[in-house]
Design an enzyme around this catalytic site. Structure first.
Site, PDB file in Angstrom:
ATOM      1  N   GLY A  10       0.869  -1.178   0.000  1.00 24.18           N
ATOM      2  CA  GLY A  10       0.000   0.000   0.000  1.00 24.18           C
ATOM      3  C   GLY A  10       0.903   1.224   0.000  1.00 24.18           C
ATOM      4  CD  GLN A  13      -2.576  10.971   1.850  1.00 24.45           C
ATOM      5  OE1 GLN A  13      -1.397  11.154   1.568  1.00 24.45           O
ATOM      6  NE2 GLN A  13      -3.451  11.949   1.890  1.00 24.45           N
ATOM      7  NE  ARG A 154      -5.000   9.342  16.726  1.00 27.54           N
ATOM      8  CZ  ARG A 154      -5.453   8.520  15.791  1.00 27.54           C
ATOM      9  NH1 ARG A 154      -6.189   7.476  16.126  1.00 27.54           N
ATOM     10  NH2 ARG A 154      -5.210   8.764  14.520  1.00 27.54           N
ATOM     11  CG  HIS A 178      -7.391   0.886  16.164  1.00 27.18           C
ATOM     12  ND1 HIS A 178      -6.962   1.944  16.921  1.00 27.18           N
ATOM     13  CD2 HIS A 178      -7.293   1.293  14.876  1.00 27.18           C
ATOM     14  CE1 HIS A 178      -6.642   2.947  16.124  1.00 27.18           C
ATOM     15  NE2 HIS A 178      -6.838   2.581  14.879  1.00 27.18           N
TER      16      HIS A 178
END
Ligand code: APR
Length: 311
Positions: A10, A13, A154, A178
């Site tokens: 992949g 982004q 985070r 997740h």
């Protein structure tokens, strides 16, 4: 002794950022692999980053490829192949489409890179890594999912902002799947050794937990066309680095559990040692009743999504 090889499946982004970070950290040569429709994208990114290497003097090289044979001999494989969320979607909404992609990816990795340490990032995370493991039959220590490092990052960022302290001094951990019922642990979080619960009032702590759980969705709502990519890439690179350099970092990862936390046969977010042996050890920490209940709820969600994985 040649350079290590990192296969990125992949080249979107997150894939592009993974390649850049791998190069900047000198982890090894990178193959940025994608489907034929994205040939220009991965060849362009590779060329662009190799030219960046000339500015900063990196020796590692990046190759853009649409031929899975180029993944052969990879020491690490990181999977981001799949579709990201759009506003209003849950990660679970991606199951059908990303499972089809995962079947193709897993077959390619099994055939061309059977000795690699594999880190999955595609969502829904815990179900995708489960599918990969089932399809390939790779040993459990060589397969894991990246979620906890990101969710914990985070959590730590929100804590540092609320306390007004250096992010380096925040110690924290997010357990579980997740998804929006992941388990940021407040009781164990600290800042420079001072318990977080002594530093912030309950309403602020609750708000941090809530924002952490919805941290991915917050970015999807801002980006509108996709999901987060800088921090996810950095998180997976930290895991790859710990494996390649045998750093033995203890990181929260989606690891295959065999009885730990009362869970058997599922990938789930827990602290684990990552070293040259892959996922070398899963660590079990004591939870109070409330934390255990939250963990059970998170596991129920993972179990439900996994039950929809048809291989
Ligand atoms: N093999 C290889 N690559 C594939 C395949 C496949 N079978 N199918 C799709 N891809 C590629 C796409 O062509 C695209 O370039 O995967 C890439 C995904 O990139 P982006 O769409 O930019 O998505 P990204 O933001 O990188 O997220 C990827 O990670 O966090 C998760 O939810 C997110 O599942 C999503 C994944």
């Amino acid at each position: 002794m040649g350079r290590k090889k990192i296969g990125l499946i992949g080249g979107g982004q997150i894939g592009g950022n993974l390649a850049l970070l791998a190069m900047q950290k000198n982890l090894g040569d990178v193959v940025l692999y994608d489907i034929p429709a994205a040939e220009g994208l991965v060849k362009g990114k590779a060329l662009d980053m190799n030219q960046l290497a000339a500015v900063d003097g990196y020796d590692c090289r990046i190759t853009g490829s649409t031929d899975p044979k180029d993944l052969a001999g990879s020491d690490v494989i990181i999977i981001t192949a799949g579709v990201p969320r759009k506003p209003g979607m849950s990660r679970e909404d991606l199951l059908d489409i990303n499972l089809k992609i995962m079947k193709d990816v897993a077959a390619n990795v099994k055939q061309h890179a059977p000795r690699a340490f594999v880190i999955n990032i595609a969502n829904p995370l815990d179900a995708m890594v489960y599918a990969f493991h089932k399809i390939t039959g790779f040993s459990k220590n060589m397969v894991c999912g990246m979620a906890g490092v990101l969710d914990t990052a985070r959590f730590k960022f929100f804590v540092a902002e609320a306390v007004g302290c250096s992010i380096r001094d925040v110690e924290a951990l997010v357990l579980g799947g997740h998804g929006d019922d992941m388990v940021p642990l407040l009781r164990q979080a600290s800042v420079g050794g001072v318990p977080l619960t002594k530093l912030l009032p309950k309403d602020k702590l609750d708000a941090i937990v809530d924002r952490t759980r919805k941290g991915g969705g917050e970015l999807v709502a801002l980006y509108k066309t996709g999901s987060a990519y800088f921090a996810p890439a950095a998180a997976a690179i930290a895991m790859a680095e710990s494996y390649l350099l045998d750093r033995k970092r203890v990181l929260p990862v989606a690891a295959m559990l065999e009885g730990e936390y009362g869970i058997n046969g599922y990938f789930f977010g827990v602290p684990a040692t990552i070293g040259a042996g892959g996922v070398e050890k899963v660590h079990v920490i004591d939870l109070d009743e409330n934390e255990q209940q939250m963990l059970n709820k998170s596991f129920e969600s993972v179990k439900k999504t996994v039950s929809e994985v048809k291989l």
